[in-house]
Design an enzyme around this catalytic site. Sequence first.
Site, PDB file in Angstrom:
ATOM      1  N   LYS A  10       0.824  -1.213   0.000  1.00 23.09           N
ATOM      2  CA  LYS A  10       0.000   0.000   0.000  1.00 23.09           C
ATOM      3  C   LYS A  10       0.859   1.265   0.000  1.00 23.09           C
ATOM      4  CE  LYS A  10      -3.849  -1.993   2.641  1.00 23.09           C
ATOM      5  NZ  LYS A  10      -4.950  -2.312   1.782  1.00 23.09           N
ATOM      6  N   GLU A  17      -2.580   6.784   8.382  1.00 21.79           N
ATOM      7  CA  GLU A  17      -3.275   7.715   7.486  1.00 21.79           C
ATOM      8  C   GLU A  17      -4.230   8.545   8.324  1.00 21.79           C
ATOM      9  OE1 GLU A  17      -5.579   5.708   4.481  1.00 21.79           O
ATOM     10  OE2 GLU A  17      -3.808   5.122   3.344  1.00 21.79           O
ATOM     11  N   ARG A  77      -6.526  -7.875  -8.972  1.00 29.29           N
ATOM     12  CA  ARG A  77      -7.197  -9.158  -9.198  1.00 29.29           C
ATOM     13  C   ARG A  77      -8.661  -8.897  -9.475  1.00 29.29           C
ATOM     14  NH1 ARG A  77     -10.139  -8.796  -4.469  1.00 29.29           N
ATOM     15  NH2 ARG A  77      -8.977  -7.839  -2.773  1.00 29.29           N
TER      16      ARG A  77
END
Length: 474
Positions: A115, A200, A292
């Site tokens: 990430k 975050e 995916r």
Amino acid sequence: MFHKILIANRGEIAVRIIRACRDLHIKSVAIYARADRDCLHVKMADESYEISDDPLKGYLDADLIIETALHAQVDAIHPGYGFLSENATFAKKVEEAGITWIGPDALTIAKMGDKNAAREIMQKNGIPIVPGTKPLNEYSTREIAKFAQKIGYPIILKASSGGGGRGIRVVEKEEDLLESFNACKREAMAFFKNDDVFMEKYVLNPRHIEFQILADNYGNVIHLLERDCSIQRRHQKLIEIAPSPLISDDLRRRMGATAVAAAKAAGYTNAGTVEFLLDDNNNFYFMEMNTRIQVEHGVTEEITGYDLIGRQIRIAQGEILDLTQHDIHAQGFAIEARINAEDVANDFVPNPGKITTYYPALGPFVRVDSCIYKDYVIPPFYDSMVAKLIVRASSYNLAVNKLARALSEFTIKGVKTTIPFLINICNDKDFRRGHFDTSYIESKLEQLMPTPQSKPEDDIVSVIVAALSARYGA
Ligand code: ADP
Ligand code: ADP
Ligand code: MG
């Protein structure tokens, strides 16, 4: 052209991929653990190989799967979702064995699977990201607390290689920071064998809006509109809607263009999803890219009319994308409800066991992607999702009505499921108005809890069976 594809997965997604193969006149090969020998994908594939007596190890054993693929002489491997689908080492080994990987290349999987690396790439390319930090593992407790103060509480801690809603902790105040950080690190190590954790800003009242991407091997990239996946419990999606009932065409255009730019920045090929958080003021931020097929791909298929698994296979085969952005339009609204074998009243714990009655919902614009059947015994080792119910209608409101109707017809007995809980969501005013964000389930949990049914035999199957018996004396 591919002649044969091995599916490195199980359950409903394996069944879905087998169907796509059959539609394209491609033979399918299933692999399975002994615990799964009665699973539908094993029965449906053209060839099936038992590869392990351990319920999980086989589906995670890259070398064993490739050995089986070589033995079965397949042209390609489809990884589905979960298991090894976002494992760059597996993708690389597949290609090195001379087998085509149905997905983006290993390098792209590695970059987007981290990430942090993904955030860096996006930031460099002018894609908005949520304010945050790099992995914090090397920093002292004091330094970590300083980062949090600077960003401002609440903050969210995330495992760099996390997925499936795991390795996430929201922290409201400084007193909880250290404990949450350590817990997050432990969970990250246990699930992802990598304890990098970063921070975050916690976006308040956000909606989870994600765009479906298709990209061929020649630089053609389009999006197939968005899905609103804000209905989540513990960061795991329960209901997904396409398109989002509340965003404007202008915002859709801007977010879609940004999603395509993100995919291009990643050098992306095949099908993928760019996830955004959307705040109260219509600011949106890149969250992550999933490399995916996604569980909720069906709602996009229903509104656009394009078979995403079929497209994945054709792109991997080297076909040029014969669609442009102008070809993509939404036909009404589609909603998916994930039906999990879980005991809702008991904190949603998995409730595996034998299915004694199975009557899936039917009727116009109702689709069921599932792998269960009457007398099937759901093994306790895997994800609790056993069916996906997808409906489509011309408006969001009619789609909610249809979902409620289909859920009330859908009869599964022998195990407890999320169906009654999902029906209560459909009947909730705020859900019907499209007024929800990612805190929806948590804030309404008590109200959405099903009350114990007074007459459990009053379901549609029992009513039909009783009516038939009365008429024909069966
Ligand atoms: P998202 O991960 O964005 O919620 P999905 O709901 O499509 O997307 O997740 C697909 C499934 O794969 C989920 O059932 C989840 O349990 C599983 N999964 C996703 N990512 C991982 C991962 N990194 N490791 C293990 N399982 C995962
Ligand atoms: P995963 O890989 O497990 O899917 P994500 O990064 O996609 O992890 O986050 C999962 C969910 O957690 C999101 O759908 C959203 O509900 C919530 N979430 C993630 N980041 C934030 C954030 N910065 N602020 C608020 N909610 C967030
Ligand atoms: Mg996600």
